[in-house]
Write an enzyme that holds these catalytic residues in place. Structure first.
Site, PDB file in Angstrom:
ATOM      1  N   MET A  16       1.439   1.798  11.308  1.00 55.84           N
ATOM      2  CA  MET A  16       1.301   0.682  10.257  1.00 55.84           C
ATOM      3  C   MET A  16       2.352   0.010   9.867  1.00 55.84           C
ATOM      4  O   MET A  16       2.333  -0.501   8.919  1.00 55.84           O
ATOM      5  CB  MET A  16       0.637   1.427   9.164  1.00 55.84           C
ATOM      6  CG  MET A  16      -0.530   2.643   9.248  1.00 55.84           C
ATOM      7  SD  MET A  16      -0.809   3.475   7.818  1.00 55.84           S
ATOM      8  CE  MET A  16      -2.067   4.616   8.396  1.00 55.84           C
ATOM      9  N   SER A  17       3.309   0.160  10.950  1.00 53.88           N
ATOM     10  CA  SER A  17       4.523  -0.806  10.562  1.00 53.88           C
ATOM     11  C   SER A  17       4.754  -1.738  11.559  1.00 53.88           C
ATOM     12  O   SER A  17       4.201  -1.970  12.652  1.00 53.88           O
ATOM     13  CB  SER A  17       5.715   0.018  10.192  1.00 53.88           C
ATOM     14  OG  SER A  17       6.124   0.663  11.355  1.00 53.88           O
ATOM     15  N   HIS A  49      10.358   7.196   1.883  1.00 52.26           N
ATOM     16  CA  HIS A  49      10.884   6.008   2.283  1.00 52.26           C
ATOM     17  C   HIS A  49      11.923   5.631   0.961  1.00 52.26           C
ATOM     18  O   HIS A  49      11.195   5.557  -0.152  1.00 52.26           O
ATOM     19  CB  HIS A  49       9.910   4.713   2.333  1.00 52.26           C
ATOM     20  CG  HIS A  49       9.326   4.960   3.787  1.00 52.26           C
ATOM     21  ND1 HIS A  49       9.550   4.404   4.823  1.00 52.26           N
ATOM     22  CD2 HIS A  49       8.165   5.707   4.148  1.00 52.26           C
ATOM     23  CE1 HIS A  49       9.005   4.630   5.686  1.00 52.26           C
ATOM     24  NE2 HIS A  49       8.142   5.352   5.561  1.00 52.26           N
ATOM     25  N   HIS A 101      -0.747  12.679   5.906  1.00 53.68           N
ATOM     26  CA  HIS A 101       0.714  12.098   6.026  1.00 53.68           C
ATOM     27  C   HIS A 101       1.775  13.045   5.999  1.00 53.68           C
ATOM     28  O   HIS A 101       2.798  13.260   6.452  1.00 53.68           O
ATOM     29  CB  HIS A 101       0.793  11.183   4.729  1.00 53.68           C
ATOM     30  CG  HIS A 101       2.243  10.635   4.701  1.00 53.68           C
ATOM     31  ND1 HIS A 101       2.559   9.682   5.686  1.00 53.68           N
ATOM     32  CD2 HIS A 101       3.019  10.659   3.742  1.00 53.68           C
ATOM     33  CE1 HIS A 101       3.821   9.156   5.261  1.00 53.68           C
ATOM     34  NE2 HIS A 101       4.244   9.681   4.190  1.00 53.68           N
ATOM     35  N   SER A 140       9.102   6.668   8.846  1.00 55.81           N
ATOM     36  CA  SER A 140       8.554   7.989   7.988  1.00 55.81           C
ATOM     37  C   SER A 140       9.388   9.076   8.459  1.00 55.81           C
ATOM     38  O   SER A 140       9.531   9.711   9.584  1.00 55.81           O
ATOM     39  CB  SER A 140       7.304   8.181   8.193  1.00 55.81           C
ATOM     40  OG  SER A 140       6.337   7.255   7.861  1.00 55.81           O
ATOM     41  N   ASN A 149       1.362  12.704  15.835  1.00 57.98           N
ATOM     42  CA  ASN A 149       0.046  13.158  15.957  1.00 57.98           C
ATOM     43  C   ASN A 149      -0.847  12.549  16.925  1.00 57.98           C
ATOM     44  O   ASN A 149      -0.417  11.455  17.392  1.00 57.98           O
ATOM     45  CB  ASN A 149      -0.624  13.115  14.371  1.00 57.98           C
ATOM     46  CG  ASN A 149      -0.575  11.561  14.227  1.00 57.98           C
ATOM     47  OD1 ASN A 149       0.347  10.987  13.848  1.00 57.98           O
ATOM     48  ND2 ASN A 149      -1.705  10.920  14.344  1.00 57.98           N
ATOM     49  N   ALA A 172       7.167   6.152  12.928  1.00 57.46           N
ATOM     50  CA  ALA A 172       6.203   7.348  13.307  1.00 57.46           C
ATOM     51  C   ALA A 172       4.798   6.903  13.696  1.00 57.46           C
ATOM     52  O   ALA A 172       4.369   5.724  12.942  1.00 57.46           O
ATOM     53  CB  ALA A 172       5.971   8.265  12.008  1.00 57.46           C
ATOM     54  N   HIS A 205       6.032  -1.562   3.582  1.00 50.12           N
ATOM     55  CA  HIS A 205       4.731  -1.733   4.365  1.00 50.12           C
ATOM     56  C   HIS A 205       3.775  -2.853   3.819  1.00 50.12           C
ATOM     57  O   HIS A 205       3.551  -2.794   2.649  1.00 50.12           O
ATOM     58  CB  HIS A 205       4.148  -0.183   4.519  1.00 50.12           C
ATOM     59  CG  HIS A 205       4.861   0.572   5.159  1.00 50.12           C
ATOM     60  ND1 HIS A 205       5.702   1.413   4.268  1.00 50.12           N
ATOM     61  CD2 HIS A 205       5.041   1.167   6.275  1.00 50.12           C
ATOM     62  CE1 HIS A 205       6.254   2.407   5.107  1.00 50.12           C
ATOM     63  NE2 HIS A 205       6.064   2.149   6.149  1.00 50.12           N
ATOM     64  N   TYR A 209       0.646  -2.441   3.911  1.00 52.74           N
ATOM     65  CA  TYR A 209      -0.231  -1.700   2.947  1.00 52.74           C
ATOM     66  C   TYR A 209      -0.131  -1.394   1.496  1.00 52.74           C
ATOM     67  O   TYR A 209      -0.722  -0.666   0.782  1.00 52.74           O
ATOM     68  CB  TYR A 209      -0.648  -0.292   3.683  1.00 52.74           C
ATOM     69  CG  TYR A 209       0.239   0.812   3.851  1.00 52.74           C
ATOM     70  CD1 TYR A 209       0.689   1.426   2.892  1.00 52.74           C
ATOM     71  CD2 TYR A 209       0.762   0.927   5.353  1.00 52.74           C
ATOM     72  CE1 TYR A 209       1.586   2.480   2.960  1.00 52.74           C
ATOM     73  CE2 TYR A 209       1.688   2.149   5.395  1.00 52.74           C
ATOM     74  CZ  TYR A 209       2.286   2.749   4.282  1.00 52.74           C
ATOM     75  OH  TYR A 209       3.178   3.930   4.378  1.00 52.74           O
ATOM     76  N   GLU A 210       1.301  -1.429   1.401  1.00 52.93           N
ATOM     77  CA  GLU A 210       1.770  -1.296   0.025  1.00 52.93           C
ATOM     78  C   GLU A 210       1.343  -2.436  -0.843  1.00 52.93           C
ATOM     79  O   GLU A 210       1.766  -2.473  -2.150  1.00 52.93           O
ATOM     80  CB  GLU A 210       3.382  -1.101  -0.048  1.00 52.93           C
ATOM     81  CG  GLU A 210       3.995   0.222   0.372  1.00 52.93           C
ATOM     82  CD  GLU A 210       5.312   0.382   0.550  1.00 52.93           C
ATOM     83  OE1 GLU A 210       5.806   0.541  -0.529  1.00 52.93           O
ATOM     84  OE2 GLU A 210       5.770   0.059   1.566  1.00 52.93           O
TER      85      GLU A 210
HETATM   86  N1  HPA Z   1      -2.408   6.243  12.747  1.00 52.06           N
HETATM   87  C1  HPA Z   1      -1.775   5.264  11.907  1.00 52.06           C
HETATM   88  N2  HPA Z   1      -0.404   5.282  11.703  1.00 52.06           N
HETATM   89  C2  HPA Z   1       0.313   6.503  11.890  1.00 52.06           C
HETATM   90  C3  HPA Z   1      -0.299   7.493  12.659  1.00 52.06           C
HETATM   91  C4  HPA Z   1      -1.681   7.376  13.024  1.00 52.06           C
HETATM   92  O1  HPA Z   1      -2.362   8.190  13.686  1.00 52.06           O
HETATM   93  N3  HPA Z   1       0.463   8.461  12.735  1.00 52.06           N
HETATM   94  C5  HPA Z   1       1.678   8.083  12.077  1.00 52.06           C
HETATM   95  N4  HPA Z   1       1.365   6.997  11.550  1.00 52.06           N
END
Ligand code: HPA
Length: 299
Positions: free
Chosen positions: A221-222, A70, A257, A39, A245, A122, A92, A94-95
């Site tokens: 998530m990747s 992306h 996001h 990301s 984060n 990320a 991803h 999740y897509e």
């Molecule tokens: N959780 C899942 N995926 C992420 C996060 C998170 O806190 N931050 C960036 N991608």
């Protein structure tokens, strides 16, 4: 247009072949290093010299990246004197893509000749001592996507191996090289275990407490499927998480996001310096970026 088979059947090999044909037509040539950037980090592809760009949309059957931040191109060019192939725009799970589709860029870049794969992502930090902006080299992973890119691949006899060895998913020589580079470039680099979840929702605080207990340091998530594919293709892998984060429940703040891409944007220069230094030092790690040997036809 039909998409690659969710079951990892012959369609996967066909899509890889289409991608290679299109890249060849565009004059991409062979590569030494493959990169899949997370990301907000894919602008690095714009810094490649003498580059060739092939949008995923020009490749028959290839999935499109649908997430903001992306882009969705293969970009091949030179960076720090190395021929690099990038998937600018990660796919991803999740897509809604099958795990076997998510790893198509890994297969394509391997067939282009890559002898090393560098992945960035990320991720959320599970450790209060590692605030947003921290860079973390990935030492190991936990695949909690409950989906595997190799599932069913034995049915074609060519898509990939199964029962793949996973004790050194992230190549120890490349991990050491990341640390050496960070030291030389005066970049603070932590190390840890990445837990890959399916998303697309962020985690609940209870899920984060669970992840802490099972030994994860970061969550995203990747990456985990790509790492499984890299192992199956015997492609040495290095990974870096940019902790954007604190994970859910570690602070009172809600996650967005936008915040993830904003922190990635602010920190990407440091990550780019790390990547450039890593590329300059690759020979020293005993990696000779040999390209695919005997993996032709296994794509
Ligand atoms: N959780 C899942 N995926 C992420 C996060 C998170 O806190 N931050 C960036 N991608």
């Amino acid at each position: 247009m039909t998409r690659a088979s969710a079951r990892g059947g012959p369609a996967i090999a066909e899509v890889v072949a289409s991608a290679l044909a299109r890249l060849d037509e565009a004059g991409a040539g062979r590569i030494e290093v493959a990169m899949i950037l997370g990301s907000g980090l894919s602008v690095l592809a714009d810094h490649l010299e003498d580059s060739v760009r092939v949008p995923y949309g020009e490749i028959a059957g290839f999935p499109r990246s649908t997430v903001p931040g992306h882009a969705g191109n293969f970009v091949v060019g030179s960076l720090e004197g190395r021929r690099v192939g990038m998937a600018q725009g990660r796919l991803h799970y999740y897509e809604g893509y099958a795990a076997s589709e998510v790893v198509l860029p890994v297969r394509v870049l391997r067939q282009l000749g890559a002898g090393v794969l560098l992945i960035t992502n990320a991720a959320g930090s599970l450790d209060r001592r590692r605030p947003p902006g921290t860079l973390m080299a990935i030492r190991d992973q936990i695949n909690l996507q409950f989906a595997n890119p190799l599932a069913g691949s034995h049915q074609t006899g060519r898509a990939a191996r199964m029962m793949v060895e996973h004790t050194e998913t992230y190549d120890p020589r490349l991990l050491a090289l990341l640390h050496q580079t960070a030291l030389a470039e005066r970049i603070r680099l932590r190390e840890g275990v990445y837990a890959g979840v399916s998303g697309p929702n962020y985690e609940s605080p209870a899920e984060i407490r669970f992840l802490q207990r099972i030994g994860a340091d970061a969550v995203g998530m990747s990456t985990v499927g790509e790492a499984v594919a890299a192992a199956a293709l015997e492609l040495p892998l290095a990974g870096v998480s940019l902790l954007t984060n604190f994970a859910a429940g570690l602070t009172r703040r809600q996650l967005h996001h936008d915040e993830v891409t904003e922190v990635a944007e602010r920190t990407r220069h440091r990550l780019e310096r790390l990547i450039r230094g890593f590329l300059r030092r690759l020979d020293g790690a005993g990696m000779n970026t040999p390209g695919p040997r005997g993996v032709q036809g296994r794509a």
